[in-house]
Design a protein around this motif. Structure first.
Motif, PDB file in Angstrom:
ATOM      1  N   MET A  11       0.790  -1.167  -0.155  1.00 11.59           N
ATOM      2  CA  MET A  11       0.075  -0.114   0.061  1.00 11.59           C
ATOM      3  C   MET A  11       0.940   1.330  -0.038  1.00 11.59           C
ATOM      4  SD  MET A  11      -2.899  -1.842   0.087  1.00 11.59           S
ATOM      5  CE  MET A  11      -3.895  -0.699  -0.139  1.00 11.59           C
ATOM      6  N   GLY A  12       1.136   1.841  -1.120  1.00 10.12           N
ATOM      7  CA  GLY A  12       1.891   2.731  -1.401  1.00 10.12           C
ATOM      8  C   GLY A  12       1.161   4.239  -0.902  1.00 10.12           C
ATOM      9  N   TRP A  13       2.183   5.282  -0.757  1.00  7.91           N
ATOM     10  CA  TRP A  13       1.572   6.404  -0.088  1.00  7.91           C
ATOM     11  C   TRP A  13       0.897   6.729   1.083  1.00  7.91           C
ATOM     12  CZ3 TRP A  13       0.079   9.799  -4.984  1.00  7.91           C
ATOM     13  CH2 TRP A  13       0.805   9.627  -6.206  1.00  7.91           C
ATOM     14  N   SER A  14       1.214   5.946   1.918  1.00 11.73           N
ATOM     15  CA  SER A  14       0.802   5.567   3.343  1.00 11.73           C
ATOM     16  C   SER A  14       1.544   7.006   4.322  1.00 11.73           C
ATOM     17  CB  SER A  14       1.144   4.289   4.095  1.00 11.73           C
ATOM     18  OG  SER A  14       0.432   3.564   3.268  1.00 11.73           O
ATOM     19  N   SER A  15       0.776   8.304   4.060  1.00 10.70           N
ATOM     20  CA  SER A  15       1.147   9.375   4.742  1.00 10.70           C
ATOM     21  C   SER A  15       1.216   9.171   6.317  1.00 10.70           C
ATOM     22  CB  SER A  15       0.775  10.561   4.158  1.00 10.70           C
ATOM     23  OG  SER A  15       1.094  10.799   3.043  1.00 10.70           O
ATOM     24  N   GLY A  16       2.427   9.609   6.979  1.00  9.95           N
ATOM     25  CA  GLY A  16       2.378   9.698   8.421  1.00  9.95           C
ATOM     26  C   GLY A  16       2.178   8.206   9.137  1.00  9.95           C
ATOM     27  N   CYS A  17       2.401   7.354   8.377  1.00  9.30           N
ATOM     28  CA  CYS A  17       2.258   5.966   9.091  1.00  9.30           C
ATOM     29  C   CYS A  17       3.327   5.603  10.181  1.00  9.30           C
ATOM     30  CB  CYS A  17       2.550   4.922   8.009  1.00  9.30           C
ATOM     31  SG  CYS A  17       4.156   4.780   7.076  1.00  9.30           S
ATOM     32  N   ASP A  18       4.423   6.440  10.186  1.00 11.97           N
ATOM     33  CA  ASP A  18       5.371   6.056  11.434  1.00 11.97           C
ATOM     34  C   ASP A  18       4.874   6.575  12.850  1.00 11.97           C
ATOM     35  OD1 ASP A  18       7.464   5.071  10.083  1.00 11.97           O
ATOM     36  OD2 ASP A  18       8.230   7.066   9.433  1.00 11.97           O
ATOM     37  N   HIS A  19       3.824   7.192  12.839  1.00 16.18           N
ATOM     38  CA  HIS A  19       3.230   7.725  13.868  1.00 16.18           C
ATOM     39  C   HIS A  19       1.821   7.149  14.232  1.00 16.18           C
ATOM     40  CE1 HIS A  19       6.431  10.759  13.633  1.00 16.18           C
ATOM     41  NE2 HIS A  19       6.046  10.988  12.499  1.00 16.18           N
ATOM     42  N   ALA A  20       1.316   6.283  13.223  1.00 20.71           N
ATOM     43  CA  ALA A  20       0.205   5.571  13.457  1.00 20.71           C
ATOM     44  C   ALA A  20       0.078   4.305  14.268  1.00 20.71           C
ATOM     45  CB  ALA A  20      -0.549   5.437  12.126  1.00 20.71           C
ATOM     46  N   GLU A  21      -1.012   4.179  15.022  1.00 19.38           N
ATOM     47  CA  GLU A  21      -1.092   2.672  15.592  1.00 19.38           C
ATOM     48  C   GLU A  21      -1.826   1.744  14.732  1.00 19.38           C
ATOM     49  OE1 GLU A  21      -2.123   3.027  19.610  1.00 19.38           O
ATOM     50  OE2 GLU A  21      -0.871   4.636  19.943  1.00 19.38           O
ATOM     51  N   TRP A  22      -2.661   2.471  13.894  1.00 20.15           N
ATOM     52  CA  TRP A  22      -3.509   1.681  12.716  1.00 20.15           C
ATOM     53  C   TRP A  22      -3.275   2.207  11.386  1.00 20.15           C
ATOM     54  CZ3 TRP A  22      -6.976  -2.266  14.220  1.00 20.15           C
ATOM     55  CH2 TRP A  22      -7.080  -2.680  15.629  1.00 20.15           C
ATOM     56  N   ALA A  23      -3.656   1.544  10.433  1.00 16.74           N
ATOM     57  CA  ALA A  23      -3.579   1.829   9.175  1.00 16.74           C
ATOM     58  C   ALA A  23      -5.087   1.594   8.460  1.00 16.74           C
ATOM     59  CB  ALA A  23      -2.661   1.275   8.207  1.00 16.74           C
ATOM     60  N   ILE A  24      -5.693   2.588   7.693  1.00 12.77           N
ATOM     61  CA  ILE A  24      -6.701   2.455   6.955  1.00 12.77           C
ATOM     62  C   ILE A  24      -6.326   2.321   5.603  1.00 12.77           C
ATOM     63  CG2 ILE A  24      -8.878   3.424   6.238  1.00 12.77           C
ATOM     64  CD1 ILE A  24      -8.886   5.052   8.416  1.00 12.77           C
ATOM     65  N   VAL A  25      -6.606   0.905   4.660  1.00 14.68           N
ATOM     66  CA  VAL A  25      -6.308   0.662   3.499  1.00 14.68           C
ATOM     67  C   VAL A  25      -7.616   0.502   2.552  1.00 14.68           C
ATOM     68  CG1 VAL A  25      -3.964  -0.443   4.430  1.00 14.68           C
ATOM     69  CG2 VAL A  25      -5.852  -1.702   4.038  1.00 14.68           C
ATOM     70  N   GLY A  26      -7.497   0.954   1.481  1.00 11.82           N
ATOM     71  CA  GLY A  26      -8.559   0.874   0.412  1.00 11.82           C
ATOM     72  C   GLY A  26      -8.213  -0.628  -0.449  1.00 11.82           C
ATOM     73  N   PHE A  27      -9.142  -0.922  -0.787  1.00 12.84           N
ATOM     74  CA  PHE A  27      -9.381  -2.213  -1.602  1.00 12.84           C
ATOM     75  C   PHE A  27     -10.439  -2.633  -2.470  1.00 12.84           C
ATOM     76  CE2 PHE A  27     -10.788  -4.249   2.157  1.00 12.84           C
ATOM     77  CZ  PHE A  27     -11.645  -5.196   1.958  1.00 12.84           C
ATOM     78  N   ARG A  28     -10.427  -3.256  -3.367  1.00 15.95           N
ATOM     79  CA  ARG A  28     -11.776  -3.782  -4.335  1.00 15.95           C
ATOM     80  C   ARG A  28     -11.917  -5.042  -3.752  1.00 15.95           C
ATOM     81  NH1 ARG A  28     -13.353  -0.106  -7.402  1.00 15.95           N
ATOM     82  NH2 ARG A  28     -11.881   1.485  -8.214  1.00 15.95           N
ATOM     83  N   ARG A  29     -13.450  -5.519  -3.652  1.00 16.19           N
ATOM     84  CA  ARG A  29     -13.866  -6.604  -3.043  1.00 16.19           C
ATOM     85  C   ARG A  29     -14.985  -7.044  -3.804  1.00 16.19           C
ATOM     86  NH1 ARG A  29     -15.864  -7.613   2.959  1.00 16.19           N
ATOM     87  NH2 ARG A  29     -15.732 -10.049   3.077  1.00 16.19           N
ATOM     88  N   LYS A  30     -14.992  -8.281  -4.451  1.00 15.69           N
ATOM     89  CA  LYS A  30     -16.430  -8.779  -5.122  1.00 15.69           C
ATOM     90  C   LYS A  30     -17.395  -8.917  -4.012  1.00 15.69           C
ATOM     91  CE  LYS A  30     -14.726 -11.369  -8.591  1.00 15.69           C
ATOM     92  NZ  LYS A  30     -14.245 -12.728  -9.600  1.00 15.69           N
TER      93      LYS A  30
END
Length: 147
Positions: A11-30
């Motif tokens: 997941m590229g372009w994850s800004s501020g990830c060093d300071h985050a305890e959780w990540a929100i990621v986008g994806f396509r799902r059937k």
């Protein structure tokens, strides 16, 4: 998979990830109809690695890097369809009836985050410009032209 989504990817372009305890990621799902829905999943820091690979000139301060997710089970309760979030159909909608922000579509708030970075950069640039030019004088006459 049963109970959620088995997730792997970069997941590229994850800004501020060093300071985050959780990540929100986008994806396509059937979905049940066989078409795809755009979804968001929430992952704790223990479920991904961070690759330091963002070296864009002028953007180092964004903290943008790539998240590496390898074979992680994301349970259903941590996945929401983007369309549901825009239409007030997501889980938790209505939990805070007195709140105005929880009854607003998420997208305007999400997009505002990007514009505020640009605004902050522009404001700081003006401050630096004023500071650097306040003692400026004309080359030929010596007349003060600074702010």
């Amino acid at each position: 998979t049963n109970g959620g989504v088995l997730f792997s990817g970069e997941m590229g372009w994850s800004s501020g990830c060093d300071h985050a305890e959780w990540a929100i990621v986008g994806f396509r799902r059937k979905n049940a109809e066989g078409t795809q829905d755009y979804c968001f999943a929430v992952l704790p820091r223990s479920d991904y690695q961070i690759r330091d690979d963002w070296f864009a000139a002028g953007m180092k301060g964004s903290g943008t890097k790539t998240l590496i997710i390898d074979n992680v089970l994301v349970p259903e309760h941590r996945i929401q369809k983007a369309k549901d979030m825009m239409e007030g159909k997501s889980a938790g909608f209505g939990l805070y009836p007195d709140s105005k922000i929880f009854y607003s579509p998420y997208r305007p708030y999400f997009a505002s985050g990007f514009s505020t970075v640009s605004l902050g950069v522009a404001e700081r640039m003006l401050e630096v410009f004023r500071e650097k030019t306040k003692t400026r004088v004309r080359a030929y006459t010596g007349a003060a032209v600074g702010a």
